[in-house]
Design an enzyme around this catalytic site. Structure first.
Site, PDB file in Angstrom:
ATOM      1  N   HIS A  67       0.830  -1.201   0.000  1.00 14.10           N
ATOM      2  CA  HIS A  67       0.000   0.000   0.000  1.00 14.10           C
ATOM      3  C   HIS A  67       0.871   1.260   0.000  1.00 14.10           C
ATOM      4  O   HIS A  67       0.661   2.187  -0.793  1.00 14.10           O
ATOM      5  CB  HIS A  67      -0.928  -0.020   1.221  1.00 14.10           C
ATOM      6  CG  HIS A  67      -1.799   1.182   1.346  1.00 14.10           C
ATOM      7  ND1 HIS A  67      -3.113   1.175   0.947  1.00 14.10           N
ATOM      8  CD2 HIS A  67      -1.555   2.425   1.832  1.00 14.10           C
ATOM      9  CE1 HIS A  67      -3.635   2.363   1.181  1.00 14.10           C
ATOM     10  NE2 HIS A  67      -2.701   3.152   1.720  1.00 14.10           N
ATOM     11  N   GLU A  68       1.846   1.288   0.878  1.00 13.63           N
ATOM     12  CA  GLU A  68       2.705   2.470   0.980  1.00 13.63           C
ATOM     13  C   GLU A  68       3.604   2.618  -0.252  1.00 13.63           C
ATOM     14  O   GLU A  68       3.906   3.736  -0.666  1.00 13.63           O
ATOM     15  CB  GLU A  68       3.548   2.424   2.259  1.00 13.63           C
ATOM     16  CG  GLU A  68       2.748   2.364   3.542  1.00 13.63           C
ATOM     17  CD  GLU A  68       1.671   3.435   3.668  1.00 13.63           C
ATOM     18  OE1 GLU A  68       1.883   4.573   3.171  1.00 13.63           O
ATOM     19  OE2 GLU A  68       0.624   3.149   4.249  1.00 13.63           O
ATOM     20  N   HIS A  71       1.779   4.561  -2.894  1.00 13.15           N
ATOM     21  CA  HIS A  71       1.937   6.003  -2.670  1.00 13.15           C
ATOM     22  C   HIS A  71       3.312   6.461  -3.180  1.00 13.15           C
ATOM     23  O   HIS A  71       3.430   7.469  -3.882  1.00 13.15           O
ATOM     24  CB  HIS A  71       1.839   6.354  -1.178  1.00 13.15           C
ATOM     25  CG  HIS A  71       0.481   6.240  -0.589  1.00 13.15           C
ATOM     26  ND1 HIS A  71      -0.585   7.007  -0.986  1.00 13.15           N
ATOM     27  CD2 HIS A  71       0.018   5.458   0.414  1.00 13.15           C
ATOM     28  CE1 HIS A  71      -1.649   6.702  -0.264  1.00 13.15           C
ATOM     29  NE2 HIS A  71      -1.309   5.752   0.595  1.00 13.15           N
TER      30      HIS A  71
END
Length: 156
Positions: A67-68, A71
């Protein structure tokens, strides 16, 4: 798991799923409480909540890192890296990263005390999350004096 192992894991996930290198740092931040991890825009580092590793295991940490990294890679490419952006949602689906972390079990969480009050004149019952100053406040129904009641059983 320590910070070095987390760094290695982030680098391998980045190459395996994104086909790009992760050139910054990934580390555990013990101050994180309400989130699984975060990507820092200014330094491009990734912080991970260690409680997720302790309670949920390696699979959950892998999802948080994916998920990170979504980003991270989108931000560096100048694309939409925020949760609401289409680019971000599409990349999450492509790499099968979770949109949200699963909630932590928090047995040590402090329960909020509920304070009970009873009007001495009309008997109206009040329950409040915060204590009230009995010298300052009166019953809203009859303007009578309030009395602190120890527990809910004493209310009736």
């Amino acid at each position: 798991m320590n910070d070095k192992q987390l760094q290695d894991m982030a680098e391998s996930i980045s190459i395996r799923f994104f086909l790009k290198e992760f050139r910054h740092k990934a580390y555990f931040n013990p101050r994180l409480r309400t989130t699984g991890g975060r990507y820092l825009l200014s330094s491009h580092n990734i912080e991970v909540n260690k409680l997720y590793y302790e309670q949920k295991g390696l699979k959950e940490i892998e999802g948080i890192i994916k998920h990170e990294l979504c980003h991270y890679h989108l931000h560096l490419e100048g694309k939409g890296y925020k949760h609401r952006d289409r680019d971000f949602k599409e990349l999450l689906r492509k790499v099968e990263a979770p949109r949200f972390c699963s909630p932590l079990s928090n047995p040590g969480a402090k329960r909020k005390a509920i304070h009970y009050y009873k009007c001495e004149t009309c008997g109206h019952l009040y329950s409040r999350k915060r204590r009230i100053d009995l010298k300052r406040y009166v019953c809203g129904k009859c303007k009578g004096c309030l009395k602190k009641v120890k527990n809910k059983v004493d209310l009736e």
